[in-house]
Design an enzyme around this catalytic site. Structure first.
Site, PDB file in Angstrom:
ATOM      1  N   GLY A  11       0.826  -1.213   0.000  1.00 57.66           N
ATOM      2  CA  GLY A  11       0.000   0.000   0.000  1.00 57.66           C
ATOM      3  C   GLY A  11       0.858   1.260   0.000  1.00 57.66           C
ATOM      4  O   GLY A  11       1.832   1.346   0.734  1.00 57.66           O
ATOM      5  N   VAL A  24      17.993   8.454  -3.313  1.00 59.02           N
ATOM      6  CA  VAL A  24      18.658   8.828  -4.571  1.00 59.02           C
ATOM      7  C   VAL A  24      19.760   9.861  -4.314  1.00 59.02           C
ATOM      8  O   VAL A  24      20.919   9.680  -4.717  1.00 59.02           O
ATOM      9  CB  VAL A  24      17.623   9.389  -5.586  1.00 59.02           C
ATOM     10  CG1 VAL A  24      18.319   9.977  -6.805  1.00 59.02           C
ATOM     11  CG2 VAL A  24      16.658   8.279  -6.001  1.00 59.02           C
ATOM     12  N   ARG A  25      19.418  10.906  -3.598  1.00 58.86           N
ATOM     13  CA  ARG A  25      20.401  12.001  -3.453  1.00 58.86           C
ATOM     14  C   ARG A  25      21.535  11.633  -2.509  1.00 58.86           C
ATOM     15  O   ARG A  25      22.687  11.991  -2.753  1.00 58.86           O
ATOM     16  CB  ARG A  25      19.678  13.283  -3.041  1.00 58.86           C
ATOM     17  CG  ARG A  25      18.779  13.754  -4.190  1.00 58.86           C
ATOM     18  CD  ARG A  25      18.328  15.168  -4.040  1.00 58.86           C
ATOM     19  NE  ARG A  25      17.629  15.582  -5.255  1.00 58.86           N
ATOM     20  CZ  ARG A  25      16.955  16.710  -5.384  1.00 58.86           C
ATOM     21  NH1 ARG A  25      16.874  17.531  -4.366  1.00 58.86           N
ATOM     22  NH2 ARG A  25      16.363  17.013  -6.522  1.00 58.86           N
ATOM     23  N   ARG A  72       1.120  -5.160  -5.291  1.00 55.76           N
ATOM     24  CA  ARG A  72       1.217  -6.330  -4.413  1.00 55.76           C
ATOM     25  C   ARG A  72       1.424  -7.506  -5.364  1.00 55.76           C
ATOM     26  O   ARG A  72       0.538  -7.838  -6.135  1.00 55.76           O
ATOM     27  CB  ARG A  72      -0.063  -6.500  -3.591  1.00 55.76           C
ATOM     28  CG  ARG A  72      -0.396  -5.288  -2.699  1.00 55.76           C
ATOM     29  CD  ARG A  72      -1.495  -5.627  -1.717  1.00 55.76           C
ATOM     30  NE  ARG A  72      -2.091  -4.451  -1.097  1.00 55.76           N
ATOM     31  CZ  ARG A  72      -1.638  -3.890   0.024  1.00 55.76           C
ATOM     32  NH1 ARG A  72      -0.569  -4.357   0.615  1.00 55.76           N
ATOM     33  NH2 ARG A  72      -2.258  -2.844   0.549  1.00 55.76           N
ATOM     34  N   ASP A 103       5.063  -4.907   6.220  1.00 52.86           N
ATOM     35  CA  ASP A 103       5.652  -6.189   6.637  1.00 52.86           C
ATOM     36  C   ASP A 103       5.646  -7.245   5.534  1.00 52.86           C
ATOM     37  O   ASP A 103       6.571  -8.044   5.427  1.00 52.86           O
ATOM     38  CB  ASP A 103       5.010  -6.715   7.927  1.00 52.86           C
ATOM     39  CG  ASP A 103       3.506  -6.843   7.824  1.00 52.86           C
ATOM     40  OD1 ASP A 103       2.928  -6.370   6.826  1.00 52.86           O
ATOM     41  OD2 ASP A 103       2.905  -7.431   8.735  1.00 52.86           O
ATOM     42  N   THR A 126       4.138   2.406   5.840  1.00 52.49           N
ATOM     43  CA  THR A 126       2.736   1.960   5.855  1.00 52.49           C
ATOM     44  C   THR A 126       1.952   2.824   6.826  1.00 52.49           C
ATOM     45  O   THR A 126       2.433   3.119   7.923  1.00 52.49           O
ATOM     46  CB  THR A 126       2.582   0.484   6.273  1.00 52.49           C
ATOM     47  OG1 THR A 126       1.200   0.245   6.598  1.00 52.49           O
ATOM     48  CG2 THR A 126       3.430   0.093   7.470  1.00 52.49           C
ATOM     49  N   ASP A 128      -0.422   1.942   8.496  1.00 53.15           N
ATOM     50  CA  ASP A 128      -0.888   1.122   9.635  1.00 53.15           C
ATOM     51  C   ASP A 128       0.012   1.263  10.871  1.00 53.15           C
ATOM     52  O   ASP A 128      -0.419   0.994  11.985  1.00 53.15           O
ATOM     53  CB  ASP A 128      -0.934  -0.357   9.245  1.00 53.15           C
ATOM     54  CG  ASP A 128      -1.960  -0.634   8.155  1.00 53.15           C
ATOM     55  OD1 ASP A 128      -2.721   0.282   7.810  1.00 53.15           O
ATOM     56  OD2 ASP A 128      -1.983  -1.768   7.642  1.00 53.15           O
ATOM     57  N   ASP A 130       2.281  -0.685  11.888  1.00 53.52           N
ATOM     58  CA  ASP A 130       2.256  -1.968  12.596  1.00 53.52           C
ATOM     59  C   ASP A 130       3.580  -2.721  12.473  1.00 53.52           C
ATOM     60  O   ASP A 130       3.638  -3.920  12.696  1.00 53.52           O
ATOM     61  CB  ASP A 130       1.103  -2.840  12.080  1.00 53.52           C
ATOM     62  CG  ASP A 130       1.185  -3.096  10.579  1.00 53.52           C
ATOM     63  OD1 ASP A 130       2.019  -2.455   9.904  1.00 53.52           O
ATOM     64  OD2 ASP A 130       0.424  -3.931  10.081  1.00 53.52           O
ATOM     65  N   ARG A 172      -6.212  -3.450   8.438  1.00 58.43           N
ATOM     66  CA  ARG A 172      -6.809  -4.774   8.290  1.00 58.43           C
ATOM     67  C   ARG A 172      -6.455  -5.682   9.467  1.00 58.43           C
ATOM     68  O   ARG A 172      -7.275  -6.407   9.975  1.00 58.43           O
ATOM     69  CB  ARG A 172      -6.311  -5.394   6.979  1.00 58.43           C
ATOM     70  CG  ARG A 172      -7.240  -6.389   6.428  1.00 58.43           C
ATOM     71  CD  ARG A 172      -7.088  -6.655   4.956  1.00 58.43           C
ATOM     72  NE  ARG A 172      -5.819  -6.340   4.342  1.00 58.43           N
ATOM     73  CZ  ARG A 172      -5.674  -6.081   3.056  1.00 58.43           C
ATOM     74  NH1 ARG A 172      -6.718  -6.061   2.270  1.00 58.43           N
ATOM     75  NH2 ARG A 172      -4.490  -5.834   2.539  1.00 58.43           N
ATOM     76  N   LEU A 215     -24.321  15.676  22.747  1.00 61.50           N
ATOM     77  CA  LEU A 215     -25.117  15.961  21.551  1.00 61.50           C
ATOM     78  C   LEU A 215     -24.827  14.995  20.409  1.00 61.50           C
ATOM     79  O   LEU A 215     -25.522  14.957  19.409  1.00 61.50           O
ATOM     80  CB  LEU A 215     -24.859  17.399  21.082  1.00 61.50           C
ATOM     81  CG  LEU A 215     -25.385  18.493  22.015  1.00 61.50           C
ATOM     82  CD1 LEU A 215     -25.048  19.871  21.468  1.00 61.50           C
ATOM     83  CD2 LEU A 215     -26.892  18.366  22.205  1.00 61.50           C
ATOM     84  N   ARG A 256     -25.381   6.863  11.635  1.00 63.36           N
ATOM     85  CA  ARG A 256     -24.881   6.980  10.271  1.00 63.36           C
ATOM     86  C   ARG A 256     -23.487   6.352  10.246  1.00 63.36           C
ATOM     87  O   ARG A 256     -22.775   6.374  11.261  1.00 63.36           O
ATOM     88  CB  ARG A 256     -24.761   8.453   9.848  1.00 63.36           C
ATOM     89  CG  ARG A 256     -26.088   9.163   9.685  1.00 63.36           C
ATOM     90  CD  ARG A 256     -26.819   8.685   8.422  1.00 63.36           C
ATOM     91  NE  ARG A 256     -28.022   9.472   8.155  1.00 63.36           N
ATOM     92  CZ  ARG A 256     -29.221   9.243   8.686  1.00 63.36           C
ATOM     93  NH1 ARG A 256     -29.372   8.252   9.549  1.00 63.36           N
ATOM     94  NH2 ARG A 256     -30.256   9.998   8.381  1.00 63.36           N
ATOM     95  N   GLN A 264      -7.670   7.789   3.160  1.00 63.33           N
ATOM     96  CA  GLN A 264      -6.664   7.845   4.239  1.00 63.33           C
ATOM     97  C   GLN A 264      -5.251   7.606   3.729  1.00 63.33           C
ATOM     98  O   GLN A 264      -4.285   7.822   4.451  1.00 63.33           O
ATOM     99  CB  GLN A 264      -6.964   6.760   5.287  1.00 63.33           C
ATOM    100  CG  GLN A 264      -8.264   6.943   6.003  1.00 63.33           C
ATOM    101  CD  GLN A 264      -8.729   5.656   6.669  1.00 63.33           C
ATOM    102  OE1 GLN A 264      -8.484   5.442   7.834  1.00 63.33           O
ATOM    103  NE2 GLN A 264      -9.411   4.803   5.932  1.00 63.33           N
TER     104      GLN A 264
HETATM  105  O1  F6P Z   1      -1.533  -1.774   4.722  1.00 67.46           O
HETATM  106  C1  F6P Z   1      -2.076  -0.567   4.355  1.00 67.46           C
HETATM  107  C2  F6P Z   1      -3.544  -0.692   4.067  1.00 67.46           C
HETATM  108  O2  F6P Z   1      -4.034   0.578   3.730  1.00 67.46           O
HETATM  109  C3  F6P Z   1      -4.399  -1.332   5.168  1.00 67.46           C
HETATM  110  O3  F6P Z   1      -4.721  -0.438   6.194  1.00 67.46           O
HETATM  111  C4  F6P Z   1      -5.585  -1.799   4.373  1.00 67.46           C
HETATM  112  O4  F6P Z   1      -6.238  -2.845   5.021  1.00 67.46           O
HETATM  113  C5  F6P Z   1      -4.963  -2.254   3.087  1.00 67.46           C
HETATM  114  O5  F6P Z   1      -3.763  -1.535   2.942  1.00 67.46           O
HETATM  115  C6  F6P Z   1      -5.836  -2.059   1.871  1.00 67.46           C
HETATM  116  O6  F6P Z   1      -5.163  -2.562   0.767  1.00 67.46           O
HETATM  117  P1  F6P Z   1      -5.618  -2.344  -0.744  1.00 67.46           P
HETATM  118  O7  F6P Z   1      -5.366  -0.906  -1.105  1.00 67.46           O
HETATM  119  O8  F6P Z   1      -4.751  -3.288  -1.508  1.00 67.46           O
HETATM  120  O9  F6P Z   1      -7.063  -2.679  -0.787  1.00 67.46           O
END
Ligand code: F6P
Length: 332
Positions: A11, A24-25, A72, A103, A126, A128, A130, A172, A215, A256, A264
């Site tokens: 991602g 690069v630089r 990917r 990862d 990333t 995430d 993580d 995820r 509220l 909602r 994001q």
């Molecule tokens: O790992 C980054 C991430 O944005 C996760 O938060 C999300 O679950 C996943 O990639 C979504 O992947 P894709 O853009 O391949 O649907």
């Protein structure tokens, strides 16, 4: 070390461009030739290369996404795919590879490093956040701010209409981004895969809040709440919708749902992400110049740290339970 290839994988994350620029630089400054690989490991297997000069990375420090593009790659998971990738690197005479990604990308880097004499170094990128062995990964701070901006806007509407909103953030497998956004944005409830939750308690808290004169309420949910909430609805659909519906059914609140989704991941990187990317990009070049391989560069307590990439893959980056509890206390 004479020639280094650089790629972005998985991602995209805001700040990846700033990291490529630094690789690069700094690399050229150190006398290296730098080759950009397009479309991550997929492009590596196909030999989709572009030599990069100082000017090639002009005017990208402030841009989201990755100008090298990302992918990917299923093929790279196989030994045969990685063999083709090594062959391509050998063909152009590259002896080092910088991998900017999460990862999954690090796992690929580790295998390539073990199966060949190409020196590899990973840069955590990333939203995430993580990845273990680093406090922060590139893109996380920008995504956090994007989520806060969205929460602020939704809060205006939630207050105006006295509504309950379920907002879904990305992640995820990890609730890190959701927890921090919820804490910084003052969400009433935060639901993440790392901790079980009881929907009855969530509902009771909502009701108690309205009785005290609130509220609006915001429930921030990580995309991957997983088995914490079972639904009979279409599994391809975000669970946030089922959650909103269930809350409405149980306590009659008008709810909602907003799934923030891929908005994001884009956007101009924050100062923090640019600085992190710049420092890590330069540090990755330094690591390769030492002749070491299968490393990752990270930042711990604001200091650049080098770790084994294997350690980053095998360790779990835990979310802070104390912060989870604090968010709950502050939202009562
Ligand atoms: O790992 C980054 C991430 O944005 C996760 O938060 C999300 O679950 C996943 O990639 C979504 O992947 P894709 O853009 O391949 O649907």
């Amino acid at each position: 070390m004479k020639k280094v290839a650089v790629l972005t994988s998985g991602g995209d994350a805001p700040g990846m461009n700033a990291a490529i620029r630094a690789v690069v630089r700094k690399g050229i400054y150190e006398g290296l030739k730098i080759i950009g690989v397009k479309r991550g490991y997929a492009g590596l297997i196909e030999g989709d290369f572009e030599p990069l000069e100082r000017r090639s990375v002009a005017d990208i420090i402030h841009r989201g996404g990755t100008f090298l593009r990302s992918a990917r790659s299923e093929e790279f998971r196989s030994k045969e795919g990685r063999r083709k990738a090594v062959e391509q690197l050998k063909y152009i005479g590259a002896d080092g590879l910088v991998i900017i990604g999460g990862d999954g990308s690090f796992k690929g880097a580790q295998l390539l490093g073990e199966e060949s004499d190409i020196k590899t170094v990973g840069i955590p990128g990333t939203i995430d956040n993580d990845i273990a062995c680093t406090d922060y990964s590139i893109g996380y701070d920008t995504a956090l701010n994007t989520i806060l901006d969205a929460m602020n806007k939704i809060r205006d509407t939630a207050t105006s209409h006295e509504r309950t909103f379920v907002i879904e953030a990305m992640g995820r497998h990890s609730g890190f981004l959701t927890l921090m956004s919820g804490l910084a944005g003052g969400a009433e409830s935060i639901l993440i895969p790392e901790f079980d939750f009881d929907l009855d308690q969530v509902c009771q808290k909502l009701e108690a809040g309205y009785e005290r004169g609130k509220l609006h309420s915001i429930i921030l949910v990580a995309e991957g709440i997983g088995d914490n909430f079972q639904t009979s609805r279409d599994l391809n659909e975000s669970k946030a919708f089922a959650l909103g519906e269930e809350i409405s059914k149980r306590i009659g609140l008008e709810t909602r749902v907003t799934v923030l989704g891929h908005l994001q991941r884009g956007g101009t990187p924050t100062a923090q992400d640019r600085l992190l990317a710049t420092r890590l990009g330069a540090a990755a070049v330094d690591v390769l110049l030492t002749g070491e391989t299968n490393k990752m560069v990270g930042v711990i307590h604001d200091q650049i740290e080098v770790a084994e990439i294997e350690e980053a893959i095998e360790s779990q980056k835990d979310v802070d339970e104390g912060l989870y509890e604090l968010a709950d206390i502050l939202s009562l």
